[in-house]
Design an enzyme around this catalytic site. Structure first.
Site, mmCIF file in Angstrom:
data_model
loop_
_atom_site.group_PDB
_atom_site.id
_atom_site.type_symbol
_atom_site.label_atom_id
_atom_site.label_comp_id
_atom_site.label_asym_id
_atom_site.label_seq_id
_atom_site.Cartn_x
_atom_site.Cartn_y
_atom_site.Cartn_z
ATOM 1 N N CYS A 115 0.813 -1.228 0.000
ATOM 2 C CA CYS A 115 0.000 0.000 0.000
ATOM 3 C C CYS A 115 0.844 1.274 0.000
ATOM 4 O O CYS A 115 0.316 2.363 -0.216
ATOM 5 C CB CYS A 115 -0.925 0.023 1.201
ATOM 6 S SG CYS A 115 -1.893 -1.476 1.374
ATOM 7 N N HIS A 247 -3.768 7.053 1.316
ATOM 8 C CA HIS A 247 -4.075 5.671 0.973
ATOM 9 C C HIS A 247 -5.327 5.271 1.761
ATOM 10 O O HIS A 247 -5.418 5.487 2.965
ATOM 11 C CB HIS A 247 -2.884 4.774 1.331
ATOM 12 C CG HIS A 247 -3.255 3.334 1.410
ATOM 13 N ND1 HIS A 247 -3.868 2.682 0.366
ATOM 14 C CD2 HIS A 247 -3.144 2.429 2.419
ATOM 15 C CE1 HIS A 247 -4.107 1.435 0.732
ATOM 16 N NE2 HIS A 247 -3.684 1.258 1.961
ATOM 17 N N ASN A 277 -9.816 -1.327 0.891
ATOM 18 C CA ASN A 277 -8.398 -1.015 0.693
ATOM 19 C C ASN A 277 -7.934 -1.691 -0.603
ATOM 20 O O ASN A 277 -7.809 -2.907 -0.660
ATOM 21 C CB ASN A 277 -7.617 -1.537 1.911
ATOM 22 C CG ASN A 277 -6.128 -1.325 1.803
ATOM 23 O OD1 ASN A 277 -5.603 -1.005 0.742
ATOM 24 N ND2 ASN A 277 -5.430 -1.521 2.915
HETATM 25 N N1 ACO Z 1 -15.803 -9.125 12.326
HETATM 26 C C1 ACO Z 1 -16.092 -9.266 13.621
HETATM 27 N N2 ACO Z 1 -15.155 -9.282 14.577
HETATM 28 C C2 ACO Z 1 -13.880 -9.133 14.191
HETATM 29 C C3 ACO Z 1 -13.512 -8.984 12.834
HETATM 30 C C4 ACO Z 1 -14.528 -8.975 11.887
HETATM 31 N N3 ACO Z 1 -14.289 -8.826 10.581
HETATM 32 N N4 ACO Z 1 -12.175 -8.865 12.767
HETATM 33 C C5 ACO Z 1 -11.709 -8.919 14.028
HETATM 34 N N5 ACO Z 1 -12.732 -9.110 14.894
HETATM 35 C C6 ACO Z 1 -12.694 -9.236 16.328
HETATM 36 C C7 ACO Z 1 -11.341 -9.673 16.829
HETATM 37 O O1 ACO Z 1 -11.252 -11.078 16.785
HETATM 38 C C8 ACO Z 1 -11.349 -9.134 18.241
HETATM 39 O O2 ACO Z 1 -12.060 -10.036 19.040
HETATM 40 P P1 ACO Z 1 -11.552 -10.356 20.535
HETATM 41 O O3 ACO Z 1 -11.557 -9.051 21.241
HETATM 42 O O4 ACO Z 1 -12.545 -11.319 21.014
HETATM 43 O O5 ACO Z 1 -10.179 -10.920 20.346
HETATM 44 C C9 ACO Z 1 -12.192 -7.858 18.146
HETATM 45 O O6 ACO Z 1 -12.922 -7.952 16.902
HETATM 46 C C10 ACO Z 1 -11.416 -6.580 18.176
HETATM 47 O O7 ACO Z 1 -10.397 -6.672 17.232
HETATM 48 P P2 ACO Z 1 -9.317 -5.550 17.192
HETATM 49 O O8 ACO Z 1 -8.136 -6.068 16.431
HETATM 50 O O9 ACO Z 1 -9.112 -4.971 18.554
HETATM 51 O O10 ACO Z 1 -10.052 -4.430 16.330
HETATM 52 P P3 ACO Z 1 -9.483 -3.026 15.915
HETATM 53 O O11 ACO Z 1 -10.335 -1.971 16.464
HETATM 54 O O12 ACO Z 1 -8.005 -2.910 16.133
HETATM 55 O O13 ACO Z 1 -9.712 -3.043 14.341
HETATM 56 C C11 ACO Z 1 -8.650 -3.418 12.231
HETATM 57 C C12 ACO Z 1 -9.091 -4.026 13.557
HETATM 58 C C13 ACO Z 1 -9.866 -2.902 11.491
HETATM 59 C C14 ACO Z 1 -7.939 -4.475 11.403
HETATM 60 C C15 ACO Z 1 -7.692 -2.232 12.507
HETATM 61 O O14 ACO Z 1 -6.682 -2.609 13.413
HETATM 62 C C16 ACO Z 1 -7.057 -1.689 11.256
HETATM 63 O O15 ACO Z 1 -7.705 -1.143 10.402
HETATM 64 N N6 ACO Z 1 -5.732 -1.786 11.125
HETATM 65 C C17 ACO Z 1 -5.020 -1.317 9.972
HETATM 66 C C18 ACO Z 1 -5.139 -2.307 8.875
HETATM 67 C C19 ACO Z 1 -4.615 -1.799 7.556
HETATM 68 O O16 ACO Z 1 -4.821 -0.670 7.222
HETATM 69 N N7 ACO Z 1 -3.950 -2.681 6.817
HETATM 70 C C20 ACO Z 1 -3.474 -2.402 5.525
HETATM 71 C C21 ACO Z 1 -2.202 -1.644 5.567
HETATM 72 S S1 ACO Z 1 -1.509 -1.296 4.097
HETATM 73 C C22 ACO Z 1 -0.779 -2.580 3.268
HETATM 74 O O17 ACO Z 1 0.423 -2.488 3.053
HETATM 75 C C23 ACO Z 1 -1.527 -3.717 2.728
#
Ligand code: ACO
Length: 320
Positions: A115, A247, A277
């Protein structure tokens, strides 16, 4: 000489995959995805098209841009391509695309930054144009994310979408008011493990693995700093920015970046709600929509900023 951003376009699959549809086969919900990411839906290429390659969609978007500009492919001097799913380890997908579109005079190479691709590619193209090595630089982000996410991993698969985007940098005289003004790029190899494309040892299938929280923190901290550093280099201030085009990873990352820069929501370009994304293609797709809708006008100061696997991050300030 300097580089202007002379054209932008995108190529997107028609198939829309909503959060609702994903929740029919995965333990998730529209409410969870929307509140945590801002994503409502994404586009994906037909899963039955098993022979579709990143080079196919890259060539589509490149040809679309050449037609738009009425530009002979032989006039392209450089092709720089980014993809999370290159056709091969080598040859580069850029070389494959060079052959497909008949850009036989072009130097072609890939940049591996997921990304974080666009700021790197623009900086590279800008330098080559300034050095007199190129007049037309074609930059392509091509993503078949649906082929590399693990559709049983709710932590990752809900975030990504397919699509391709292309930008053209063209050499102009220094007197032109438009152009790439400044760029900032950084890498930090201490974070290689938080975002990776891995290969399953048994069936050799690729899958994307991510520590979402760590990626989130780096994105929020580094994107705003990268814009600030680039403004400093250019002797400009946050208030001079007309449009911030980050991004499109997650609406919370986008909002936090704009807030850290003291920019009002109206200056932030957002389309993550409709495409998810799309990695290296996300800035070109967002830019294309903002230009086509008439938001971005000639003379506007735009800041492009991205973070991605590496980790890599960076910003380009461009007078459009
Ligand atoms: N549906 C329901 N529940 C979910 C889902 C889902 N799709 N995904 C995760 N959960 C659960 C988890 O298992 C966790 O449960 P637990 O508390 O029982 O363990 C809970 O939801 C909370 O998960 P968190 O990881 O705390 O959620 P967070 O608020 O951090 O959001 C997310 C997660 C959306 C992935 C966030 O961290 C994020 O956007 N990070 C950046 C990701 C990104 O941008 N990646 C691409 C980068 S660029 C590249 O180079 C490709």
């Amino acid at each position: 000489m300097k580089a202007v951003l002379s054209a932008v376009t995108a190529y997107l699959p028609e198939k829309v995959l909503t959060n609702q549809e994903i929740s029919t086969f995965l333990d998730t919900s529209d409410e969870w995805i929307l509140t945590r990411t801002g994503i409502r839906e994404r586009r994906i290429f037909d899963r039955l098209q098993t022979d579709l390659k990143s080079s196919d969609i890259a060539a589509e978007v490149a040809l679309k841009l050449l037609r738009m500009q009425n530009l002979d492919p032989l006039k392209i001097d450089v092709i720089i391509l980014g993809s999370m799913y290159p056709d091969f380890v080598f040859p580069s997908t850029a070389c494959v695309v060079q052959g497909m579109i008949g850009a036989h005079n072009a130097l072609a190479f890939d940049i591996t930054a997921a990304c974080g691709f666009i700021p790197l590619a623009i900086q590279q193209g800008d330098m080559m144009i300034r050095a007199g090595q190129a007049k037309n630089v074609l930059i392509i982000g091509a993503e078949l994310s649906s082929r590399v996410v693990d559709w049983t991993d709710r932590n990752t698969c809900v975030l990504f979408g397919d699509g391709a985007g292309a930008l053209l940098l063209t050499s102009v005289d220094d007197s032109d008011p438009r152009g790439v003004i400044a760029s900032t790029l950084k890498s930090d190899g201490r974070f290689t493990s938080i975002l990776q494309l891995k290969k399953d040892e048994v069936d050799q299938a690729h899958f994307l693995e991510m520590d979402g929280k760590s990626v989130f923190k780096i994105a929020v901290n580094e994107m705003a700093d990268s814009v600030k550093e680039t403004l400093n280099k250019a002797g400009l201030q946050e208030k001079d920015i007309d449009w911030l085009i980050p991004h499109q990873a997650n609406i919370r990352i986008l909002d936090a970046t704009a807030k850290k820069l003291g920019l009002p929501a109206e200056k932030l370009i957002v389309n993550v709600d409709r495409y998810g994304n799309t990695s290296s293609a996300s800035i070109p797709i967002a830019l294309m929509e903002a230009v086509e809708s008439g938001k971005i006008k000639q003379g506007d100061l735009i800041a492009l900023v991205a973070v991605g696997g590496g980790m890599n991050w960076g910003c380009n300030l461009i007078r459009y």
